[in-house]
Scaffold this motif. Structure first.
Motif: not given
Length: 257
Positions: A81-96
């Protein structure tokens, strides 16, 4: 619930021979090793991501992170779960960009629902494109209309973190896949809006529409309608006959609307 699914498969396999029973046993073994036989196999992953995102106020960003975490976990790219969470960093700003992909037969209320959404930057309607060519009922140039619609969709999604509505029946998986190819190329959050209405209700609504479709056309649409499965988009909203979102799938908050 994979436990229930394997129980049903095992019951059917009793009459299907040794090879079928071996397939079920093999699948169940892998599901058990992956920790997926519980009623809510992804709850630990969801809770971990909730904690990691903390006070993230952008629901779209949270749901896109949840979709990315599920996909990474399912593909075997991450194992915890920790690694899956880390895989989301680039998306957290909502710039898509965001794509709202309407799905449902004519008269089911797709356009009405979309008209009530806020924050829409562009709308691509295949009926409007046909009207611009002379008649929204003219199906002879459907291929050209679709190409133009996809071109406009690509242009709108490329304009930055815009929210774009695709307004067409999108009755089958092939039709939806063409739209998804454009959205994936632009790294967009894809939301299916599946509008559910009974055949009788659609017939009643069609009679009162400004632009009704012939009854035989509506009957053909209902026969061809192949609604998308959950997971074929990042998230899915199910709109009932009242025009409101009655259920959801793929949201980090687990169905709260």
């Amino acid at each position: 619930d994979l436990g229930v699914l394997h129980a049903v498969a095992a019951a059917v396999a009793v009459t299907e021979g040794a090879a079928a029973r071996d397939q079920v046993d093999w699948s169940a073994l892998h599901a058990e090793e992956a920790g997926l036989l519980g009623e809510e196999p992804f709850e630990g992953l969801r809770a971990s991501l909730h904690h990691a995102l903390g006070g993230l106020g952008d629901t779209d960003a949270a749901d896109r992170c949840w979709a990315q975490a599920r996909a990474s976990y399912a593909a075997g790219h991450v194992a915890t779960a920790e690694a899956a969470s880390a895989a989301t960093w680039r998306l957290r700003g909502g710039a898509f960009p965001r794509l709202i992909h309407l799905v449902g037969p004519s008269g089911s209320g797709k356009s009405t629902f979309a008209a009530g959404l806020s924050g829409i930057d562009a709308r691509v309607s295949l009926d409007d494109l046909r009207s611009a060519r002379g008649s929204r009922a003219d199906q002879r140039a459907n291929a050209e209309v679709l190409r133009e619609g996809l071109r406009r969709l690509d242009s709108a999604l490329a304009a930055g973190p815009a929210t774009v509505v695709w307004d067409a029946t999108s009755l089958g998986g092939h039709q939806r896949s063409l739209v998804h190819a454009v959205a994936h190329r632009r790294d967009a959050l894809i939301t299916h809006v599946v509008v559910a209405a009974t055949g009788d209700e659609l017939t009643r609504r069609n009679a009162g529409r400004t632009h009704p479709v012939p009854p035989e056309v509506l009957e053909g649409q209902l026969r061809r309608f192949d609604p998308p499965y959950p997971g074929q988009a990042h998230r899915t909203w199910y709109v009932g006959e009242g025009g409101t979102v009655d259920d959801v799938d793929g949201t980090l908050d687990g169905g709260e609307w």
